[in-house]
Motif scaffolding. Structure first.
Motif, PDB file in Angstrom:
ATOM      1  N   SER A  15       0.755  -1.275   0.032  1.00 43.29           N
ATOM      2  CA  SER A  15      -0.016   0.100  -0.080  1.00 43.29           C
ATOM      3  C   SER A  15       0.839   1.242   0.067  1.00 43.29           C
ATOM      4  O   SER A  15       0.495   2.200   0.644  1.00 43.29           O
ATOM      5  CB  SER A  15      -0.901  -0.092   1.287  1.00 43.29           C
ATOM      6  OG  SER A  15      -1.806  -1.052   1.138  1.00 43.29           O
ATOM      7  N   THR A  50     -12.231   0.983  -6.313  1.00 46.01           N
ATOM      8  CA  THR A  50     -12.273   0.538  -4.897  1.00 46.01           C
ATOM      9  C   THR A  50     -11.975  -0.833  -4.588  1.00 46.01           C
ATOM     10  O   THR A  50     -11.937  -1.221  -3.194  1.00 46.01           O
ATOM     11  CB  THR A  50     -13.659   0.899  -4.467  1.00 46.01           C
ATOM     12  OG1 THR A  50     -14.613   0.103  -5.019  1.00 46.01           O
ATOM     13  CG2 THR A  50     -13.717   2.546  -4.752  1.00 46.01           C
ATOM     14  N   TYR A  55     -11.072   0.197  -0.604  1.00 50.35           N
ATOM     15  CA  TYR A  55     -10.385   1.226  -0.720  1.00 50.35           C
ATOM     16  C   TYR A  55     -11.457   2.465  -0.675  1.00 50.35           C
ATOM     17  O   TYR A  55     -12.647   2.081  -1.221  1.00 50.35           O
ATOM     18  CB  TYR A  55      -9.440   1.574  -2.072  1.00 50.35           C
ATOM     19  CG  TYR A  55      -8.363   0.485  -1.904  1.00 50.35           C
ATOM     20  CD1 TYR A  55      -7.180   0.961  -1.969  1.00 50.35           C
ATOM     21  CD2 TYR A  55      -8.426  -1.013  -1.993  1.00 50.35           C
ATOM     22  CE1 TYR A  55      -6.021   0.094  -1.782  1.00 50.35           C
ATOM     23  CE2 TYR A  55      -7.286  -1.664  -1.923  1.00 50.35           C
ATOM     24  CZ  TYR A  55      -5.991  -1.258  -1.843  1.00 50.35           C
ATOM     25  OH  TYR A  55      -4.977  -2.131  -1.792  1.00 50.35           O
ATOM     26  N   LYS A  56     -11.137   3.373  -0.146  1.00 50.59           N
ATOM     27  CA  LYS A  56     -12.095   4.513   0.087  1.00 50.59           C
ATOM     28  C   LYS A  56     -11.861   5.882  -1.108  1.00 50.59           C
ATOM     29  O   LYS A  56     -10.715   5.957  -1.497  1.00 50.59           O
ATOM     30  CB  LYS A  56     -11.826   5.354   1.326  1.00 50.59           C
ATOM     31  CG  LYS A  56     -12.203   4.408   2.527  1.00 50.59           C
ATOM     32  CD  LYS A  56     -13.413   4.275   3.037  1.00 50.59           C
ATOM     33  CE  LYS A  56     -13.571   3.458   4.252  1.00 50.59           C
ATOM     34  NZ  LYS A  56     -14.225   2.305   4.101  1.00 50.59           N
ATOM     35  N   THR A  73      -7.894   6.084  -1.493  1.00 48.91           N
ATOM     36  CA  THR A  73      -6.871   5.885  -0.602  1.00 48.91           C
ATOM     37  C   THR A  73      -6.665   4.396  -0.093  1.00 48.91           C
ATOM     38  O   THR A  73      -7.840   3.635  -0.059  1.00 48.91           O
ATOM     39  CB  THR A  73      -6.891   6.553   0.667  1.00 48.91           C
ATOM     40  OG1 THR A  73      -8.417   6.378   1.029  1.00 48.91           O
ATOM     41  CG2 THR A  73      -6.962   8.140   0.199  1.00 48.91           C
ATOM     42  N   ALA A  74      -5.451   3.767   0.331  1.00 49.81           N
ATOM     43  CA  ALA A  74      -5.549   2.441   0.768  1.00 49.81           C
ATOM     44  C   ALA A  74      -6.086   2.350   2.247  1.00 49.81           C
ATOM     45  O   ALA A  74      -5.758   3.219   2.929  1.00 49.81           O
ATOM     46  CB  ALA A  74      -3.928   1.911   0.735  1.00 49.81           C
ATOM     47  N   ASP A  78      -3.654   5.045   4.534  1.00 53.15           N
ATOM     48  CA  ASP A  78      -4.444   6.249   3.855  1.00 53.15           C
ATOM     49  C   ASP A  78      -3.825   6.787   2.959  1.00 53.15           C
ATOM     50  O   ASP A  78      -3.844   7.944   2.429  1.00 53.15           O
ATOM     51  CB  ASP A  78      -4.585   7.143   5.111  1.00 53.15           C
ATOM     52  CG  ASP A  78      -5.780   8.179   4.717  1.00 53.15           C
ATOM     53  OD1 ASP A  78      -6.652   7.588   3.900  1.00 53.15           O
ATOM     54  OD2 ASP A  78      -5.810   9.341   5.063  1.00 53.15           O
TER      55      ASP A  78
END
Length: 142
Positions: A15, A50, A55-56, A73-74, A78
């Motif tokens: 990540s 995602t 993921y966000k 983001t991971a 993040d």
């Protein structure tokens, strides 16, 4: 305990996220206003980037500055695995910078698909358009 440590280290290594000069990226001028470009990028990210909701997708829109940023983001770290920065030139044109992590689904193909989703306002996880030799993907440095 050892297994948890190995898992944490593996996830952290996987990540790392976007690395300047090492991750695929591209700069584009599009015939789309910054707000519509952002909405298309968000739809694209939610559909394709995602990894089964692990993921966000995060975004910011600055109407006063006529710009927007979208980040994928991971988990845990993040770190950005995809990023789209948009600056409105006028009501119908924007400068767009797209960067992807360079691994798995966040690769150069995803970057081109994101560009096309913004250009044509249709989210799809692959590009069906011929390659653009005037705006090529900058491949990661080896």
């Amino acid at each position: 305990m050892a297994a948890a440590t190995v898992l944490a280290v593996s996830l952290a290594g996987c990540s790392m996220g976007i690395q300047p000069g090492q991750s695929p990226s591209g700069d584009y001028k599009v015939e789309v206003g910054y707000r519509k470009a952002y909405e298309a990028a968000r739809a694209q990210a939610e559909l394709c980037l995602t990894a089964k909701d692990a993921y966000k997708v995060r975004g910011e829109v600055d109407d006063a500055g006529r710009k927007a940023t979208l980040r994928v983001t991971a988990p845990l770290t993040d770190n950005d695995v995809a990023r789209v920065d948009i600056v409105g030139i006028d009501a119908g044109h924007s400068d767009v910078h797209i960067a992807m992590w360079g691994r798995s689904i966040w690769n150069g193909d995803a970057m081109i698909a994101m560009r096309d989703a913004i250009r044509f306002q249709v989210p799809t996880c692959v590009s069906y358009m011929p390659s653009d030799t005037n705006n090529p993907v900058r491949p990661p440095q080896q």
